[in-house]
Design a protein around this motif. Structure first.
Motif, PDB file in Angstrom:
ATOM      1  N   MET A 153       0.793  -1.265  -0.019  1.00 47.87           N
ATOM      2  CA  MET A 153       0.217  -0.050   0.091  1.00 47.87           C
ATOM      3  C   MET A 153       0.760   1.226   0.119  1.00 47.87           C
ATOM      4  N   ARG A 154       1.920   1.211   0.997  1.00 51.20           N
ATOM      5  CA  ARG A 154       2.923   2.337   0.680  1.00 51.20           C
ATOM      6  C   ARG A 154       3.460   2.555  -0.545  1.00 51.20           C
ATOM      7  N   TRP A 155       3.800   1.707  -1.172  1.00 51.72           N
ATOM      8  CA  TRP A 155       4.321   1.738  -2.622  1.00 51.72           C
ATOM      9  C   TRP A 155       3.097   2.420  -3.585  1.00 51.72           C
ATOM     10  N   VAL A 156       2.179   1.620  -3.486  1.00 47.23           N
ATOM     11  CA  VAL A 156       1.190   2.160  -4.526  1.00 47.23           C
ATOM     12  C   VAL A 156       0.873   3.684  -4.272  1.00 47.23           C
ATOM     13  N   THR A 157       0.822   4.185  -2.737  1.00 49.59           N
ATOM     14  CA  THR A 157       0.571   5.520  -2.437  1.00 49.59           C
ATOM     15  C   THR A 157       1.698   6.235  -2.925  1.00 49.59           C
ATOM     16  N   ALA A 158       2.613   5.854  -2.639  1.00 47.69           N
ATOM     17  CA  ALA A 158       4.092   6.756  -3.210  1.00 47.69           C
ATOM     18  C   ALA A 158       4.047   6.699  -4.835  1.00 47.69           C
ATOM     19  N   GLU A 159       3.659   5.972  -5.583  1.00 44.39           N
ATOM     20  CA  GLU A 159       3.636   6.002  -7.107  1.00 44.39           C
ATOM     21  C   GLU A 159       2.821   6.804  -7.402  1.00 44.39           C
ATOM     22  N   LEU A 160       1.305   6.960  -6.693  1.00 48.34           N
ATOM     23  CA  LEU A 160       0.222   7.702  -7.093  1.00 48.34           C
ATOM     24  C   LEU A 160       0.637   9.130  -6.961  1.00 48.34           C
ATOM     25  N   GLN A 161       1.254   9.431  -5.844  1.00 49.85           N
ATOM     26  CA  GLN A 161       1.666  10.692  -5.480  1.00 49.85           C
ATOM     27  C   GLN A 161       2.891  11.341  -6.395  1.00 49.85           C
ATOM     28  N   SER A 162       3.823  10.509  -6.703  1.00 44.32           N
ATOM     29  CA  SER A 162       4.828  10.897  -7.661  1.00 44.32           C
ATOM     30  C   SER A 162       4.326  11.096  -9.210  1.00 44.32           C
TER      31      SER A 162
END
Length: 229
Positions: free
Chosen positions: A1-10
Motif C-alpha cells: 500500500m505504501r508503494w502504491v501510494t508513493a507511486e500515485l503521489q509521484s
C-alpha cells in the motif's frame, strides 16, 4: 500500500494504469511472489486494484483506488462488532447530508438519475429491503450534488451501511405501507427544494426526514439528542 501510494503521489502511476507483472513487482518490493499475491489479494478486497485474467487492455492488475469500498468494509465491521451504534450513524448522516444540501450546486447533481431512483421507489410491490437500498442510493446521490469528492466518497461508503441500518430498524414499523408513502412524499419534497435551489429548505427537510425515521423506529424510546436538540 505504501508503494502504491508513493507511486500515485509521484505521478508514476495513475488510476486505470496496470501494475507491473508479479515477478517485476516482487523484485521491486524485495518480497517473495507468495507474499506479493497475499498483498495483492488484500488490495483487491479493499478496492485498490482489480485483477482480471485473459488478454486485452482490461486484463492484468489494474489500479482502481476505490476508497469507498475500503471505507464501507470498515464501517460494516464497526457495526457488526457494535462499536458503532445506530445513534452514531444518525449523527454522521445528519452532518454529511445537511451540509451537502446546504452546499448543493444545481450543475453538479445528476438529477435525471436521482429522479429515476424516486420513480423506482414508487413501485407498489417493491420489497422493503429493495426500497431501503434505493433510499440509501437516493441520499448518496443528493450528497454528490455538493461537488465535494470526499463527501461523495464518504456517502458512497455509508450507502450499504445506511440501507442495512434502516432495514434493521424497519422491524419496529407497524405499518410499512404508510411509512413508505410518507418517505416517498418527503423524498419528493427534498428533491423539489434542491431543484429550486432552496438549499436551506432542503437541509431542514432532510434533517426532519432522517430524524423522523430514527424516532419512528426507536421502538418507543426517544431519539438520542443531536446538535443540542
Amino acid at each position: 500500500m505504501r508503494w502504491v501510494t508513493a507511486e500515485l503521489q509521484s505521478g508514476r502511476l495513475a488510476i486505470g494504469d496496470h501494475l507491473p507483472g508479479e515477478r517485476a513487482l516482487a523484485e521491486t518490493l524485495q518480497i517473495s511472489r507468495g507474499s506479493l499475491r497475499e498483498a495483492l489479494a488484500v488490495l483487491e478486497a479493499i478496492g485498490t486494484i482489480r485483477t482480471s485474467t485473459g488478454s486485452g487492455p482490461r486484463s492484468g492488475t489494474i489500479l482502481t483506488a476505490a476508497p469507498g469500498q475500503a471505507l464501507s468494509l470498515s464501517i460494516n465491521l464497526q457495526l457488526a462488532t457494535r462499536h458503532v451504534e445506530h445513534s452514531h450513524v444518525l449523527d454522521v448522516r445528519l452532518l454529511l447530508e445537511t451540509w451537502s444540501a446546504e452546499h448543493a450546486d444545481l450543475a453538479s447533481g445528476d438529477w435525471q438519475a436521482t429522479e429515476r431512483l424516486l420513480d423506482r421507489m414508487d413501485e407498489p410491490e417493491l420489497p422493503i429491503a429493495d426500497f431501503l437500498v434505493l433510499d440509501a442510493e437516493f441520499h448518496a446521490a443528493l450528497a454528490h450534488a455538493a461537488g465535494n469528492p470526499l463527501i461523495s466518497t464518504l456517502m458512497d461508503a455509508l450507502r450499504t451501511s445506511i440501507s442495512d441500518h434502516t432495514l434493521e430498524r424497519a422491524t419496529a414499523i407497524p405499518d410499512w405501507a404508510a411509512t413508505a408513502a410518507r418517505l416517498r412524499a418527503e423524498h419528493r419534497d427534498i428533491y423539489r427544494r434542491l431543484r429550486a435551489d432552496d438549499r436551506d429548505g432542503a437541509a431542514e427537510l432532510l434533517r426532519a426526514h432522517i430524524r423522523g425515521y430514527y424516532a419512528e423506529t426507536s421502538q418507543g424510546s426517544a431519539p438520542a439528542p443531536v446538535d443540542g436538540a
